[in-house]
Design an enzyme around this catalytic site. Structure first.
Site, short mmCIF file in Angstrom:
data_model
loop_
_atom_site.label_atom_id
_atom_site.label_comp_id
_atom_site.label_asym_id
_atom_site.label_seq_id
_atom_site.Cartn_x
_atom_site.Cartn_y
_atom_site.Cartn_z
N GLU A 57 8.71 0.42 -3.59
CA GLU A 57 10.03 0.41 -3.76
C GLU A 57 10.39 -0.02 -1.72
O GLU A 57 11.48 -0.66 -1.76
CB GLU A 57 10.50 1.72 -4.13
N ASN A 58 9.58 0.48 -0.86
CA ASN A 58 9.92 0.13 0.68
C ASN A 58 8.57 -1.29 1.56
O ASN A 58 9.30 -1.73 2.28
CB ASN A 58 9.07 1.50 1.37
N ARG A 60 5.78 19.28 -15.33
CA ARG A 60 4.64 17.64 -15.47
C ARG A 60 3.29 18.49 -15.50
O ARG A 60 3.10 19.09 -14.72
CB ARG A 60 4.80 17.41 -13.94
N HIS A 78 3.46 1.23 -10.33
CA HIS A 78 3.36 1.80 -9.60
C HIS A 78 2.60 2.30 -8.01
O HIS A 78 1.57 2.12 -8.15
CB HIS A 78 3.46 3.48 -10.40
N GLY A 121 6.89 4.93 -3.58
CA GLY A 121 7.17 4.33 -2.30
C GLY A 121 6.54 3.83 -1.51
O GLY A 121 6.90 2.80 -0.88
N ILE A 122 5.34 3.08 -1.46
CA ILE A 122 4.87 1.36 -1.88
C ILE A 122 5.90 0.67 -2.40
O ILE A 122 6.26 -0.31 -1.63
CB ILE A 122 3.25 1.26 -1.31
N ASN A 135 6.95 20.75 -10.55
CA ASN A 135 5.59 19.92 -10.66
C ASN A 135 4.11 20.71 -9.68
O ASN A 135 4.34 20.62 -8.58
CB ASN A 135 6.40 18.79 -10.16
N HIS A 153 0.10 8.41 -14.77
CA HIS A 153 2.07 8.49 -13.91
C HIS A 153 2.75 7.61 -15.00
O HIS A 153 3.60 6.74 -14.83
CB HIS A 153 1.61 6.98 -12.68
N GLY A 157 -1.37 7.33 -4.72
CA GLY A 157 -2.32 6.48 -5.95
C GLY A 157 -1.15 5.29 -6.47
O GLY A 157 0.36 5.93 -6.33
N GLU A 213 10.69 10.29 -11.96
CA GLU A 213 9.74 11.07 -12.32
C GLU A 213 10.77 12.81 -13.46
O GLU A 213 10.29 12.72 -14.53
CB GLU A 213 8.03 11.05 -12.10
N GLY A 218 1.93 4.76 -5.52
CA GLY A 218 2.67 5.69 -3.99
C GLY A 218 1.05 5.57 -3.46
O GLY A 218 0.38 4.43 -3.39
N ARG A 259 -8.79 6.71 -2.95
CA ARG A 259 -9.08 6.69 -3.86
C ARG A 259 -10.05 4.29 -3.78
O ARG A 259 -8.61 3.77 -3.95
CB ARG A 259 -8.01 6.73 -5.03
#
Ligand code: AMP
Length: 409
Positions: A337-338, A95, A212, A334-335, A7, A184, A216, A388, A214, A245
């Site tokens: 899952e956690n 990617r 998803h 990230g967000i 990536n 994504h 983004g 991914e 993260g 964003r």
């Protein structure tokens, strides 16, 4: 079969080397600050005994070619390497962010493909050029490996016209391909497969909302294994509130900013992409900081979290309506899952839709798939760690195993 996944970003290269037969990751890492004096490489390997070791290496590389050469030499290092030589790598999976309308699925890379990815650059000016740089140097450094492109946009090609055409003059779509593409895709595809497997079926059997979250963030309505709608649009700016964003806003706001505040297009672009979202509201784009501030009674952080999760909740309702049925809501990244807080607030008050979160299960820690809905919740709520890179490796392997590359190159 060894597959290297790359990536390539504007000043970074993220990589993972998979041994597909052994179903294991042999090495992974991130090279940052390419072109700067203080370059840094975090390189993780699985040694011969199966233990993992992490090396943080200072490295000054002036471009992506030097960077990937450095990484390839580490992978093939006679003492601590994980491959004997570079030709052991059967294929490199890249990617690529924007495939436009040209690429509806994973593709073996040849000169025509490179030209077509280049043509899509105006749709992703920040992403496609570094992705192409990664492809160019991988061709030189791994000349014997098959190069494969896996597109972030590809999974959403199944969207119907009513979901992807903007209500703008139709010729803008016909002549300039102005439409919604979604991103994504690799992550949404991976977690839909994993969630379906967890529920004892294949994606064709289920209606899923995949979320998803993260840096983004995007959501998708995945019905019978196909994405029928997603929150990101022609660019990754549309949809959910993100770290920096804005996501959805009234499209007339930029005119107001230009006419009454005298802002240029470039300034508005930076404002919407880099200074908005969580950061714009409370000054932090990192969800951990936002939650910490909220716990310290910071009203702006509380508001930021409310706006963030309210937007997710609205899209859950919208996608339930779009699909007409719902088996599971799936959180990842990230967000997703956690952050138990984000999941709790996003699902709060959705009992009428059959979505009931179990707060106790939601607060537990885990490192695999976790079901966080109540026992009687008609709709399951799942947390599925995304991968991914593994999905890219699997798609790349499929190209090789089906012999498809022979007909393409
Ligand atoms: P990603 O782009 O998937 O790496 O996700 C990055 C986001 O995940 C950042 O906003 C982080 O703040 C967020 N994140 C990572 N760990 C946690 C955590 N334990 N709690 C809340 N957010 C987290």
């Amino acid at each position: 079969m060894k597959i290297l996944v790359i990536n390539s970003g504007s000043s970074s290269i993220k990589y993972k080397l998979f041994d597909m037969e052994k179903n294991q990751t042999d090495a992974s890492g991130l090279m940052e600050r390419i072109g700067e004096k203080k370059g840094l490489l975090t390189h993780k390997i699985r040694n011969k005994k199966g233990d993992r070791s992490v090396n943080v290496i200072k490295c000054t590389v002036s471009n992506h070619k030097e960077g990937l050469e450095f990484i390839a030499n580490l992978l093939a290092d006679s003492k601590n390497g994980v491959i004997r030589n570079k030709s052991e790598i059967t294929a490199v999976g890249h990617r690529v962010v924007h495939g436009g309308e040209t690429f509806q699925k994973t593709t073996v890379i040849n000169d025509k493909v490179i030209e077509a990815i280049n043509k899509n650059t105006p749709l992703a000016p920040l992403h496609n050029p570094p992705n192409l740089a990664g492809i160019d140097v991988a061709k030189i450094i791994f000349p014997k490996s098959i190069q494969v492109a896996v597109f972030d946009t590809a999974f959403h090609h199944s969207m119907p016209e009513k979901a992807y055409i903007y209500a703008l003059p139709y010729e803008l779509y016909e002549k300039k391909r102005v439409r919604r593409y979604g991103f994504h895709g690799t992550s949404h595809a991976y977690i839909s497969d994993a969630a379906a497997k967890y529920m004892g079926g294949s994606p064709e059997n289920f209606s899923l909302i995949t979320i998803h979250l993260g840096n983004g963030a995007s959501m998708a309505a995945v019905k019978n294994g196909k994405s029928i709608d997603t929150t990101m649009g022609m660019t990754p700016l549309e949809g959910l509130v993100m770290g920096s964003r804005s996501g959805d806003i009234d499209p007339a706001i930029p005119f107001y900013l230009a006419d009454y505040l005298g802002m240029s297009f470039a300034e508005i672009d930076v404002l919407l992409n880099k200074k908005s979202g969580l950061k714009g509201i409370c000054g932090s784009n990192d969800m951990r900081e936002v939650i910490e501030k909220k716990n310290n009674h910071n009203s702006k952080a509380t508001l930021a979290l409310d706006i963030y999760t309210y937007r997710i909740k609205k899209y859950i309702g919208a996608y339930f309506a779009a699909m007409g049925s719902l088996d599971a809501v799936v959180f990842t990244a990230g967000i997703g899952e956690n952050s138990a807080d984000v999941r709790e607030l996003s699902c709060h008050g959705l009992k009428a839709l059959g979505i009931e979160l179990d707060s106790h299960k939601n607060s537990m820690s885990f490192d695999n798939i976790m079901e966080i809905s109540t026992k009687n919740s008609p709709v399951k709520i799942l947390v599925v760690p995304t991968n991914e890179e593994l999905k890219i490796a699997m798609e790349t392997m499929e190209m090789i195993c089906t012999g498809y590359y022979k007909t393409q190159t």
